[in-house]
Design a protein around this motif. Sequence first.
Motif, PDB file in Angstrom:
ATOM      1  N   ALA A   1      30.960  44.824  35.214  1.00  0.00           N
ATOM      2  CA  ALA A   1      31.816  46.018  35.234  1.00  0.00           C
ATOM      3  C   ALA A   1      33.086  45.810  34.424  1.00  0.00           C
ATOM      4  N   GLY A   2      33.323  44.558  34.016  1.00  0.00           N
ATOM      5  CA  GLY A   2      34.523  44.266  33.250  1.00  0.00           C
ATOM      6  C   GLY A   2      35.790  44.328  34.089  1.00  0.00           C
ATOM      7  N   ILE A   3      35.667  43.972  35.337  1.00  0.00           N
ATOM      8  CA  ILE A   3      36.809  44.047  36.257  1.00  0.00           C
ATOM      9  C   ILE A   3      37.097  42.636  36.785  1.00  0.00           C
ATOM     10  N   ASP A   4      38.366  42.322  36.964  1.00  0.00           N
ATOM     11  CA  ASP A   4      38.768  41.045  37.557  1.00  0.00           C
ATOM     12  C   ASP A   4      38.067  40.873  38.918  1.00  0.00           C
ATOM     13  N   PRO A   5      37.552  39.671  39.192  1.00  0.00           N
ATOM     14  CA  PRO A   5      36.776  39.492  40.433  1.00  0.00           C
ATOM     15  C   PRO A   5      37.523  39.864  41.712  1.00  0.00           C
ATOM     16  N   ILE A   6      38.821  39.598  41.765  1.00  0.00           N
ATOM     17  CA  ILE A   6      39.556  39.975  42.988  1.00  0.00           C
ATOM     18  C   ILE A   6      39.782  41.488  43.019  1.00  0.00           C
ATOM     19  N   ASP A   7      40.094  42.077  41.863  1.00  0.00           N
ATOM     20  CA  ASP A   7      40.234  43.547  41.819  1.00  0.00           C
ATOM     21  C   ASP A   7      38.929  44.224  42.230  1.00  0.00           C
ATOM     22  N   PHE A   8      37.819  43.663  41.761  1.00  0.00           N
ATOM     23  CA  PHE A   8      36.515  44.243  42.086  1.00  0.00           C
ATOM     24  C   PHE A   8      36.272  44.190  43.599  1.00  0.00           C
ATOM     25  N   ARG A   9      36.628  43.063  44.188  1.00  0.00           N
ATOM     26  CA  ARG A   9      36.442  42.939  45.643  1.00  0.00           C
ATOM     27  C   ARG A   9      37.363  43.914  46.378  1.00  0.00           C
ATOM     28  N   LEU A  10      38.619  43.986  45.942  1.00  0.00           N
ATOM     29  CA  LEU A  10      39.561  44.907  46.605  1.00  0.00           C
ATOM     30  C   LEU A  10      39.066  46.352  46.511  1.00  0.00           C
TER      31      LEU A  10
ATOM     32  N   VAL B   1      45.461  35.205  48.882  1.00  0.00           N
ATOM     33  CA  VAL B   1      44.908  34.105  48.082  1.00  0.00           C
ATOM     34  C   VAL B   1      45.193  34.319  46.591  1.00  0.00           C
ATOM     35  N   ARG B   2      45.237  35.581  46.188  1.00  0.00           N
ATOM     36  CA  ARG B   2      45.547  35.866  44.780  1.00  0.00           C
ATOM     37  C   ARG B   2      46.955  35.348  44.450  1.00  0.00           C
ATOM     38  N   ALA B   3      47.924  35.655  45.305  1.00  0.00           N
ATOM     39  CA  ALA B   3      49.310  35.256  45.037  1.00  0.00           C
ATOM     40  C   ALA B   3      49.479  33.744  45.210  1.00  0.00           C
ATOM     41  N   ALA B   4      48.936  33.215  46.303  1.00  0.00           N
ATOM     42  CA  ALA B   4      49.175  31.800  46.617  1.00  0.00           C
ATOM     43  C   ALA B   4      48.554  30.877  45.578  1.00  0.00           C
ATOM     44  N   SER B   5      47.429  31.291  45.017  1.00  0.00           N
ATOM     45  CA  SER B   5      46.723  30.422  44.077  1.00  0.00           C
ATOM     46  C   SER B   5      47.222  30.595  42.641  1.00  0.00           C
ATOM     47  N   ASP B   6      48.114  31.541  42.425  1.00  0.00           N
ATOM     48  CA  ASP B   6      48.569  31.871  41.067  1.00  0.00           C
ATOM     49  C   ASP B   6      47.368  32.324  40.225  1.00  0.00           C
ATOM     50  N   TRP B   7      46.534  33.117  40.891  1.00  0.00           N
ATOM     51  CA  TRP B   7      45.249  33.543  40.341  1.00  0.00           C
ATOM     52  C   TRP B   7      45.364  34.189  38.962  1.00  0.00           C
ATOM     53  N   ASP B   8      46.254  35.166  38.846  1.00  0.00           N
ATOM     54  CA  ASP B   8      46.276  35.966  37.617  1.00  0.00           C
ATOM     55  C   ASP B   8      46.582  35.097  36.395  1.00  0.00           C
ATOM     56  N   ARG B   9      47.552  34.181  36.565  1.00  0.00           N
ATOM     57  CA  ARG B   9      47.896  33.308  35.441  1.00  0.00           C
ATOM     58  C   ARG B   9      46.731  32.375  35.105  1.00  0.00           C
ATOM     59  N   LYS B  10      46.192  31.706  36.135  1.00  0.00           N
ATOM     60  CA  LYS B  10      45.134  30.714  35.888  1.00  0.00           C
ATOM     61  C   LYS B  10      43.870  31.381  35.349  1.00  0.00           C
ATOM     62  N   ARG B  11      43.563  32.529  35.906  1.00  0.00           N
ATOM     63  CA  ARG B  11      42.343  33.232  35.482  1.00  0.00           C
ATOM     64  C   ARG B  11      42.415  33.559  33.988  1.00  0.00           C
ATOM     65  N   ALA B  12      43.608  33.985  33.561  1.00  0.00           N
ATOM     66  CA  ALA B  12      43.777  34.317  32.144  1.00  0.00           C
ATOM     67  C   ALA B  12      43.778  33.052  31.299  1.00  0.00           C
ATOM     68  N   GLU B  13      44.415  32.014  31.807  1.00  0.00           N
ATOM     69  CA  GLU B  13      44.565  30.785  31.035  1.00  0.00           C
ATOM     70  C   GLU B  13      43.222  30.083  30.809  1.00  0.00           C
ATOM     71  N   TYR B  14      42.354  30.105  31.839  1.00  0.00           N
ATOM     72  CA  TYR B  14      41.102  29.343  31.738  1.00  0.00           C
ATOM     73  C   TYR B  14      40.007  30.102  30.982  1.00  0.00           C
ATOM     74  N   LEU B  15      40.190  31.406  30.729  1.00  0.00           N
ATOM     75  CA  LEU B  15      39.196  32.180  29.972  1.00  0.00           C
ATOM     76  C   LEU B  15      39.410  31.973  28.489  1.00  0.00           C
ATOM     77  N   PRO B  16      38.444  32.118  27.679  1.00  0.00           N
ATOM     78  CA  PRO B  16      37.029  32.251  28.028  1.00  0.00           C
ATOM     79  C   PRO B  16      36.325  30.902  27.875  1.00  0.00           C
ATOM     80  N   SER B  17      35.209  30.740  28.519  1.00  0.00           N
ATOM     81  CA  SER B  17      34.434  29.508  28.394  1.00  0.00           C
ATOM     82  C   SER B  17      33.065  29.814  27.819  1.00  0.00           C
TER      83      SER B  17
ATOM     84  N   ALA C   1      26.853  36.979  43.575  1.00  0.00           N
ATOM     85  CA  ALA C   1      26.366  38.228  42.980  1.00  0.00           C
ATOM     86  C   ALA C   1      27.523  39.175  42.677  1.00  0.00           C
ATOM     87  N   ILE C   2      28.473  39.251  43.597  1.00  0.00           N
ATOM     88  CA  ILE C   2      29.628  40.135  43.391  1.00  0.00           C
ATOM     89  C   ILE C   2      30.394  39.710  42.143  1.00  0.00           C
ATOM     90  N   ASP C   3      30.500  38.385  41.952  1.00  0.00           N
ATOM     91  CA  ASP C   3      31.180  37.896  40.750  1.00  0.00           C
ATOM     92  C   ASP C   3      30.440  38.336  39.482  1.00  0.00           C
TER      93      ASP C   3
END
Lengths: 794, 169
Positions: A388-397, A426-442, A380-382
């Motif tokens: 809200a148009g906010i990155d899921p990790i930013d939204f959680r933070l 987890v954001r840094a270790a997973s390389d979240w920001d790069r992957k999140r941008a790369e895999y969008l949009p579906s 639901a948070i996702d």
Amino acid sequence: MSEPNPNLTYVGKPARNVDGIDKAMGRARYVADMRVPGMLHAAALYSTQPHARIVALDVGPALAMPGVAAAVTAGDFVDQGRWGWPIKDTHMLAFERVRCVGDAIAAVAAETREQARQAVRAIKLELEALPGVFDPAEALEPGAPPIPEKPSEHGAHAGKWNLAETLIVRNGDPDLILDECDIVLDETYTFGHQEHAYLETEAALAIPHADGSLTVYNNCQSPFIARGHLVTVLGLPEDKIQVIQAAVGGGFGGKDDAVYKISGQAAALALKTGRPVLLTLTREESIVTSYKRQASAIRLRIGMDADGRLRAARANLLVDSGAYASVTPLVGWRASMHAAGAYRYEAVHVDTDVVYTNNGYSGAFRGFGNIQAGAAIEQAIDELAERAGIDPIDFRLKNALRPGDRAMTGNVIAHEIGLSACLEWVRAASDWDRKRAEYLPSPPSPLSHKGRGGIRRGIGAACYFHGSSLGAEGADYAGCTVTIENDYGVTLTAGLTDIGQGSRTVYTLIAAEALGVRPARIKVLRPDTETMIESGPTSASRATLVGGNAMRAAGLKLDRLLRWAAADLFHCAPAQVIRDGEHYVGPAEEPARFEAVVDHARALGLTLSASAKWGVPGFKWDFETGAGQPYFCYVFGAQVAEVEVNIDTGETRVLGVWAAHDGGTIIFPQGAAGQMFGGIAQGIGYALMEDIRFDRGYLHDVNFDNYLIPTAADLPDIQGHYVETNFPHGPHGAKNLAEPVMIGAAPAIANALYQATGRRYRHIPVTLERVRLGYDLTRPGSERTCRAALGFGE
Amino acid sequence: MKIEFTLNGAPVTVEAPARTTLLALLRDYLNLTGAKEGCGVGECGACSVLLDGQLVNSCLALAPEAHGGEVITIEGIHAPDGGPNDLQIALVDYGAVQCGYCTPGMVMAAEALLMRNLNPTRAEIRAALAGNLCRCTGYVQIIDAIEAVARERRTHHGEHGEHGEHGER
């Protein structure tokens, strides 16, 4: 993982599981490995109907079979073997009615296991089918077939026979706020049943003694709970029943109920025959007859501002307990305490109904309700983050609990909170920001047999909080003993047990630290109700936190005595004695060996044995008003999962999981890592493939050829990290981790799947068929499958 | 029927019905309880043993299949002094042993892999363990341990001859 504390010698340093070598050499003794002279083998007759009246039951023909020594039915127990906690709604063997497929009806003991199984088939049983109810919502409707013998307290109050329990949270008034919110999400998330799938099935060996007493070896989680139930159904006093826990081949919550039933059956047969009786289950019997993680439906209504600030939540949970309550009322309570997640709200209401059906039965399983609650809120948070148009990790933070905030239940969390640090890791270790941008949009993947979607990737996040230990579920304490033996070895007993999770090693390290002796000197005795201190259930991931505090207290008592003896030896004040490894050193820098100090202490007449109990500090949750403080502390964590989906086949591969957990200080690093990896593996199985479906009460998957759990080839490498926040009430600052580390995996995967496929599934597990077709293929359970599984194959 | 075979290096003769599984023969007739029954249908690998050098699920093999052959069970895997071998130690050191019920089978599967491939990739290790279920560990530390042992055995290969193989075969 974090750096070890330089002030500690053993705690937090690499260590060996104290049972590891025996297990790796095949020498560890599990119940099924035990052989006792004169031992009989038992087998049980199980119901192959989901709901039926027992019209006739005659064990006579079984008794006439070769090798058979005895048979027992409900009548062989006190009060027809009625037991159960917190609701006494079940029987050691079915009485008058069977209420689910797999209900045990009679048990037989014979010279060999094969003879016992043959004899079971000879039992004359006549069942008259009763209407069943398999949908929890229908079970609450007027006129639904009544399942329990009598309604529970809540059921009677609500006038609903099949309502086992109602649980509430009342924190402010969310309705007023939801009306004002710019964005309100209203979605329902559903969950299937999950099987524990411990590799060792349930087993008990009951040995009767000439004086009428009884020793039971079993693979339960909580020997004192086992003894309590045996006292209830056998009519023997506590001092006539000894329960010893053998090595346990995995529990995960699943060896804290059904094993007691099996122990009762073996015990009754042992008392009747005067001979030892071993009862072990086949895998099919284990899967069909044991309890599951609850299928559940969770409706969430959550409101936020346009800028993505969460304001209010309303949660309605419907939890399928199956034929018996087991601890599902408590599971429903824990789910309720976490249903809106680890976030700040102005108001939250939760309403949870725990309902009887004829779908097997459900009970304790790692995570205890927060697996479902956590997976619902994190999906639901996702969805809210996206709106809200906010990155899921930013939204959680932005919304995550911080020290001093009020939890969703309204209570202030005063201790440190590592949640944001976990999310950042987890954001840094997973390389979240790069992957999140790369895999969008579906764009949404095609849901048809002809679609060609190719391979897509997605990455998803989830976080969680989890109340430590039992909370308001019950009395929360544990006891331990530490004894110095004649050979200068140290023996420990602990009332909370090791079911594979490593607590015997944790206790060894804590005692070693307290006494200043090498772990090699220490031996943890087998849990035995005659030698250890009653400590309640081994559950709620509390063995380290509560048991560890008791062990540390007992160790420190003994340490004080030895320091005093050393001071006497050195003719100095105790405060002047320091330690150099195991040696005691006085002010003249004369070292004395541990053995010399022990000898001197003995010469002084000191008792070199200490015990201690530790109880969780007081707090109060009011079940009637749905307010108060549910737990004395919390752990936190975050996980990211990356998936690759073959849109054409529906196959999902988890490419990586990154997990950070705030469980306070880590005592046994390899053990903690193993808990995290193992919990995540169970979470991946839950997310994608594990699904015990009851079809009109019948199972389809009765062994590992159909019920698939992740293999080594199915899983990725997992990167783990611990955020070791300061927690003054735990042993060396430890909180807990075994259950909560499982919570994040399923919702992180569901959220990753959304990025990969553009579809919200809102159901766990997201099977291959669901990804490919948008729905699950039917896998019809049948009486035939269940009959074959329970020994009645053609 | 009479079944004769070599068990952990020693000849044995057992009288058992022809339909006895190899697992039942080991556990019930020979009292070797290291191999475990986890599922009885060859899915979990807890009963893994080596039969003529091949990893088999002993719950699926019938005892007569061992006749005239060589069986190695977990009880036959140890260092020359009878203590744990390098793999068994590594599994413990890496935290790969939790409840331990799958561990004897994991040891057999790992030894079977290392007999034919002393330089496995992690993917090859995963594939070699795919028939052995573990519910506790998530496999990560099991794979780490096997990787480390393979590395160590490669280093010592030739130096110690049989080092790290099946001990007293």
